[in-house]
Write an enzyme that holds these catalytic residues in place. Sequence first.
Site, PDB file in Angstrom:
ATOM      1  N   SER A 232       0.831  -1.200   0.000  1.00  0.00           N
ATOM      2  CA  SER A 232       0.000   0.000   0.000  1.00  0.00           C
ATOM      3  C   SER A 232       0.872   1.260   0.000  1.00  0.00           C
ATOM      4  O   SER A 232       1.733   1.400  -0.873  1.00  0.00           O
ATOM      5  CB  SER A 232      -0.962  -0.038   1.182  1.00  0.00           C
ATOM      6  OG  SER A 232      -1.972   0.933   1.061  1.00  0.00           O
TER       7      SER A 232
ATOM      8  N   GLU B 103     -10.281  -3.364  -5.693  1.00  0.00           N
ATOM      9  CA  GLU B 103      -9.704  -2.276  -4.908  1.00  0.00           C
ATOM     10  C   GLU B 103      -9.567  -1.004  -5.730  1.00  0.00           C
ATOM     11  O   GLU B 103      -9.328  -1.035  -6.932  1.00  0.00           O
ATOM     12  CB  GLU B 103      -8.365  -2.675  -4.303  1.00  0.00           C
ATOM     13  CG  GLU B 103      -7.292  -3.167  -5.230  1.00  0.00           C
ATOM     14  CD  GLU B 103      -5.982  -3.386  -4.464  1.00  0.00           C
ATOM     15  OE1 GLU B 103      -5.515  -2.428  -3.804  1.00  0.00           O
ATOM     16  OE2 GLU B 103      -5.437  -4.490  -4.536  1.00  0.00           O
TER      17      GLU B 103
ATOM     18  N   HIS C  44      -7.717  -5.129  -1.293  1.00  0.00           N
ATOM     19  CA  HIS C  44      -6.470  -4.415  -1.038  1.00  0.00           C
ATOM     20  C   HIS C  44      -5.565  -5.208  -0.098  1.00  0.00           C
ATOM     21  O   HIS C  44      -5.986  -5.670   0.966  1.00  0.00           O
ATOM     22  CB  HIS C  44      -6.817  -3.059  -0.420  1.00  0.00           C
ATOM     23  CG  HIS C  44      -5.662  -2.141  -0.222  1.00  0.00           C
ATOM     24  ND1 HIS C  44      -4.935  -1.622  -1.273  1.00  0.00           N
ATOM     25  CD2 HIS C  44      -5.111  -1.630   0.919  1.00  0.00           C
ATOM     26  CE1 HIS C  44      -3.991  -0.830  -0.799  1.00  0.00           C
ATOM     27  NE2 HIS C  44      -4.066  -0.827   0.526  1.00  0.00           N
TER      28      HIS C  44
END
Length: 326
Positions: free
Chosen positions: A161, A255, A285
């Site tokens: 991320s 996502e 995600h």
Amino acid sequence: MHTRPHAHSHPRPSEAPMSRQQRDALDALFRSVPRSEVPPAPAEQRAGFAAAITRPGPADVAVRRTVLGGRPALEFEPAGAPARGRLLYLHGGGYVIGSPDTHAGLVGELARRAGLPTTSVDYRLAPEHPFPAALDDGLAAYRELLATGTDPRALALAGDSAGGGLVIATLLAARDAGLPMPAAVAVFSPWVDLAVTGESVRSRKDADPLFVEADLHAYADHYLGADDRTHPLASPLYADLTGLPPLLVQVGTNELLLDDAVRLATRAVAADVEVTLEVGPGLPHVYQHHYGRLDEADAALDRTARFLTDRLDAARSDAVRSDVVG
């Protein structure tokens, strides 16, 4: 050098059996969590994230607290790890939440599967420490590893991320400072566009069970304040990626950040970087967090481990050949 992304749609029958029931159960779990109309304060977000995501590391991976680049860190030492290299990991959390402790399970699993001693750095978080604090900490950690004798050919980086975006930004800053590149880099669901321009932010809004667009803007506001959202060391999608090491990008279709991953791979290809892009259908995600309860997560971590160790082995072989020739 491969200059075209290998775009795989996983799971493959031989590696990760279809697990629609697992994916559906995970999606339902995420959607069952009440959402507040007003985003909680960072301290509340951090506590909630830690309670929701933290898992212990594997039993056969020793964990100790250390310091790297002037920041607290966790060191993961898999039992019987061969002397093939080491891994530097930067955790996700929108530059606002998360820590090596929240990611101890994920990082420990990756370290175990790859057989790599791994350091996960507790870089400074926004809004208390806005850009470029996290970048400075990532670069300081990388510098210290090199300065204390780690051969860059025996070093790999990974992150998820925001940590995936930070890994790319750290390598760009290292490159610009004249530092050598590591053997490989792997990123899970990387956030590389803090301007939030990806089409999937809109097109996948109903598919994503975790985030809405406002979440991304709120994290970007905390990290960047009034700074340029397209600054190449905050949003590496806008950077020249020339010179980066072989890159693995994994992302799910469910996502908002799907297009961040795809566009990063495309830009890396244009910069003549070797890229492997894996797009997992129906996956959320950073689905790798759900190893042990989602078949695709285990398979993805296994593929990441192979990718990293294959590149480390190749770099070591190249170094040996160079020494013999020299």
